[in-house]
Scaffold this active site. Structure first.
Site, PDB file in Angstrom:
ATOM      1  N   LYS A 225       0.837  -1.203   0.000  1.00 27.54           N
ATOM      2  CA  LYS A 225       0.000   0.000   0.000  1.00 27.54           C
ATOM      3  C   LYS A 225       0.871   1.251   0.000  1.00 27.54           C
ATOM      4  O   LYS A 225       1.996   1.218   0.492  1.00 27.54           O
ATOM      5  CB  LYS A 225      -0.857   0.025   1.273  1.00 27.54           C
ATOM      6  CG  LYS A 225      -1.974  -0.986   1.318  1.00 27.54           C
ATOM      7  CD  LYS A 225      -2.755  -0.845   2.625  1.00 27.54           C
ATOM      8  CE  LYS A 225      -3.877  -1.865   2.715  1.00 27.54           C
ATOM      9  NZ  LYS A 225      -4.917  -1.691   1.693  1.00 27.54           N
TER      10      LYS A 225
ATOM     11  N   ARG B 112     -10.030 -11.658   2.370  1.00 28.11           N
ATOM     12  CA  ARG B 112     -10.850 -12.746   1.825  1.00 28.11           C
ATOM     13  C   ARG B 112     -10.124 -14.081   1.910  1.00 28.11           C
ATOM     14  O   ARG B 112     -10.748 -15.135   1.999  1.00 28.11           O
ATOM     15  CB  ARG B 112     -11.294 -12.402   0.399  1.00 28.11           C
ATOM     16  CG  ARG B 112     -10.174 -12.208  -0.583  1.00 28.11           C
ATOM     17  CD  ARG B 112     -10.617 -11.474  -1.837  1.00 28.11           C
ATOM     18  NE  ARG B 112     -10.863 -10.050  -1.583  1.00 28.11           N
ATOM     19  CZ  ARG B 112     -11.298  -9.182  -2.500  1.00 28.11           C
ATOM     20  NH1 ARG B 112     -11.534  -9.584  -3.740  1.00 28.11           N
ATOM     21  NH2 ARG B 112     -11.497  -7.925  -2.181  1.00 28.11           N
TER      22      ARG B 112
HETATM   23  N1  BES Z   1      -8.029  -3.754   4.599  1.00 25.57           N
HETATM   24  C1  BES Z   1      -8.189  -3.417   3.226  1.00 25.57           C
HETATM   25  C2  BES Z   1      -9.495  -2.681   2.960  1.00 25.57           C
HETATM   26  C3  BES Z   1      -9.593  -1.279   3.477  1.00 25.57           C
HETATM   27  C4  BES Z   1      -9.090  -0.226   2.738  1.00 25.57           C
HETATM   28  C5  BES Z   1     -10.246  -1.016   4.642  1.00 25.57           C
HETATM   29  C6  BES Z   1      -9.225   1.068   3.199  1.00 25.57           C
HETATM   30  C7  BES Z   1     -10.392   0.279   5.109  1.00 25.57           C
HETATM   31  C8  BES Z   1      -9.862   1.322   4.383  1.00 25.57           C
HETATM   32  C9  BES Z   1      -8.191  -4.666   2.367  1.00 25.57           C
HETATM   33  O1  BES Z   1      -7.379  -5.691   2.798  1.00 25.57           O
HETATM   34  C10 BES Z   1      -7.698  -4.264   1.016  1.00 25.57           C
HETATM   35  O2  BES Z   1      -6.563  -3.891   0.931  1.00 25.57           O
HETATM   36  N2  BES Z   1      -8.572  -4.357   0.020  1.00 25.57           N
HETATM   37  C11 BES Z   1      -8.230  -4.020  -1.305  1.00 25.57           C
HETATM   38  C12 BES Z   1      -8.785  -5.104  -2.204  1.00 25.57           C
HETATM   39  C13 BES Z   1      -8.331  -5.010  -3.622  1.00 25.57           C
HETATM   40  C14 BES Z   1      -6.842  -5.269  -3.721  1.00 25.57           C
HETATM   41  C15 BES Z   1      -9.107  -6.023  -4.412  1.00 25.57           C
HETATM   42  C16 BES Z   1      -8.837  -2.666  -1.627  1.00 25.57           C
HETATM   43  O3  BES Z   1      -9.945  -2.374  -1.160  1.00 25.57           O
HETATM   44  O4  BES Z   1      -8.173  -1.883  -2.289  1.00 25.57           O
HETATM   45 MN    MN Z   2      -5.372  -5.492   2.106  1.00 22.03          MN
END
Ligand code: BES
Ligand code: MN
Ligand code: ZN
Length: 502
Positions: free
Chosen positions: A277, A351
């Site tokens: 990230k 997931r």
């Molecule tokens: N924990 C994150 C989701 C999240 C993002 C929660 C911002 C709260 C605030 C999750 O693990 C994630 O990174 N999801 C990705 C999924 C994508 C790679 C398909 C996302 O939402 O970008």
């Molecule tokens: Mn994530």
């Protein structure tokens, strides 16, 4: 911890630091209360300075030896009044008590209630919000030189209502304390709340409140075949933990409502892994365990309230780190139910760990499986911080959850699960892939992925709480303030209550 007592006495006769008087628009303060302020409260109403609008407040001073301060708190118009407005008002009162650093807060409820509101539920909502609003995550503050800091003086809340509200108030306090436990765990910085420490906290909660806790370590996960959870964990030095909790009513072979399994995402820190990230706001990913923490808080609430339901709580817990041994985009792993998964983005890790936890749920032959997860940023785009998304293959379950949301103020809104969305996660080289169609329907793709691991025959719902699990902007959210909200504890308690008692 906040102490709450229900009192049938006349609040004007009590020795209180602050008496909060909840008043609807147009209400005049009762004579005994107005007297405490030397007639100033009624005067403020007459002059139109205090109209009783929602969350409006006015502070007055009393005389020595009696109620020291009177705070009028507006509930808005009688017409269309809700328990949520009672929560907001009681939360404002507890917030004022904290600012004034007082110890004894009284909550006086309106003498007459509009149709549809009952005294017991209003008293319970006021008690609940006071406990939630009095919560603060301050354990790391003011410890200069390693000196243990003086604990904040405990707030004693007295709710003035008839004795027939006792059971509702006791239960509301137990549930709010469960939510505060969830918040305390979720607020924990990742270095103070590793998967191992989260599991210890769950064990301790089990001892304190009386529910069973079993913790699996990576060797047992490997033996069982939890290849998806282990894939996420392999990039971190912190060992994964799988927390298995059980609450069952005493002496009942077949509890009403059958068996409900609640699963919560327990990522104690989400860097994104190799699909790392950006640095901006990455710190917020310490909250990525909020779903799992809500499951622990829920178990505590169920046990301490003695709710007659059989509930299994499951929390797969791990960090998501980009270490040298980390899983790589393109890797294929196998989950506990035998399905193969192509990991196209290591940041879609929630997931993966939920896949093994959902598959593990099959051993309990559950009637209902509900998972809670901070799963997608996309749900923030869709619903912001106001509502969480509910995605379900069972309309009755989704409706029951929505009703519980309306009752508790932990609001839900449905998203669809059409078969066409299922195409988004069909695998190229494996059964499923952990990535959908990029920016399209990200929350639904996440839910569709999970669906592949849900035990056969169970009604299932997925709650994406990424937008509602914490508040980071000022001043935070109503009676919950900043930081983790405990979202899901009050909601699922109410769902389970209605299921086994309703
Ligand atoms: N924990 C994150 C989701 C999240 C993002 C929660 C911002 C709260 C605030 C999750 O693990 C994630 O990174 N999801 C990705 C999924 C994508 C790679 C398909 C996302 O939402 O970008
Ligand atoms: Mn994530
Ligand atoms: Zn995550």
């Amino acid at each position: 911890m906040t102490r709450v007592q229900l009192k049938a006495n006349d609040p004007a006769q009590e020795k209180l630091d602050l008496l909060a008087v909840l008043a609807f628009e147009g209400d005049k303060p009762e004579a005994a209360i107005d007297e405490l302020t030397g007639g100033k409260a009624a005067r403020a109403v007459r002059l139109g300075d205090f109209k009783g609008k929602a969350r409006q407040t006015a502070l007055f001073y009393g005389e020595d030896g009696k109620v020291a301060r009177v705070l009028l708190v507006g509930l808005g118009p009688r017409k269309g009044a809700t328990v949520e407005r009672v929560r907001r008002a009681a939360g404002a009162a507890a917030g004022e008590a904290r600012r004034l650093e007082v110890r004894r807060l009284g909550l006086a409820l309106p003498a007459t209630l509009p149709a549809g509101l009952h005294q017991a539920e209003v008293a319970a909502a006021a008690a609940e919000a006071a406990v939630l609003a009095d919560y603060a995550y301050d354990r790391f503050k003011g410890q200069a030189g390693g000196e243990p800091k003086k604990p904040r003086p405990e707030l004693a809340v007295e709710v003035f209502a008839g004795k027939d509200a006792q059971a509702a108030v006791d239960r509301a306090v137990a549930v709010a304390q469960g939510a505060n436990l969830a918040r305390d765990l979720a607020n924990g910085p990742a270095n103070h709340m590793t998967p191992t420490l989260l599991a210890s906290a769950a064990r301790e909660a089990g001892r304190t409140h009386g529910f069973k806790v079993k913790v699996l370590d990576p060797d047992e996960m490997k033996r069982l075949g939890m290849g998806a959870l282990l894939a996420v964990a392999q990039g971190s030095h912190e060992p994964a933990r799988f927390i298995h909790m059980e609450h069952a009513p005493k002496g009942k072979a077949k509890p009403k409502g059958g068996t409900v399994v609640v699963v919560g995402k327990g990522i104690t820190f989400d860097t994104g892994g190799i699909s790392i990230k950006p640095a901006d706001k990455m710190w917020e990913m310490k909250f990525d365990k909020a779903g799992g923490c809500a499951v622990v808080g829920l178990m505590a609430a169920l046990a301490s309230a003695g709710l007659p339901a059989r509930v299994i709580g499951l929390v797969p817990a791990t960090e998501n780190m980009p270490g040298g041994a980390a899983v790589k985009p393109g890797d294929v792993v196998r989950a506990l139910n035998g399905k193969s998964i192509e990991i196209l983005n290591t940041d879609a890790e929630g997931r993966l760990i939920l896949a093994d936890a959902l598959a593990y749920a099959a051993r309990f032959k559950p009637d209902v499986v509900i998972d809670m997860a901070t799963l997608t940023g996309a749900v923030l785009v869709a619903l912001g911080d106001v509502r969480a998304a509910v995605l379900s293959t069972d309309d009755a379950l989704a409706d029951a959850l929505r009703a519980a949301g309306d009752a508790t103020g932990e609001l839900l809104w449905p998203l669809p699960m059409d078969d066409a969305y299922g195409e988004h996660v069909k695998g190229e080289v494996a059964d499923v892939k952990n990535l959908g169609k990029g920016r399209e329907a990200g929350t639904i793709a996440g839910a569709w992925f999970l669906r592949h691991f849900v035990p056969e025959g169970a009604a299932w719902a997925h709650l994406d709480i990424a937008g509602t699990a914490w508040a980071s902007g000022d001043p935070g959210k109503g009676y919950l303030g900043k930081g983790a909200s405990g979202f899901g504890v009050r909601l699922l308690f109410e769902y389970l209550r209605a299921r086994c008692e309703g």
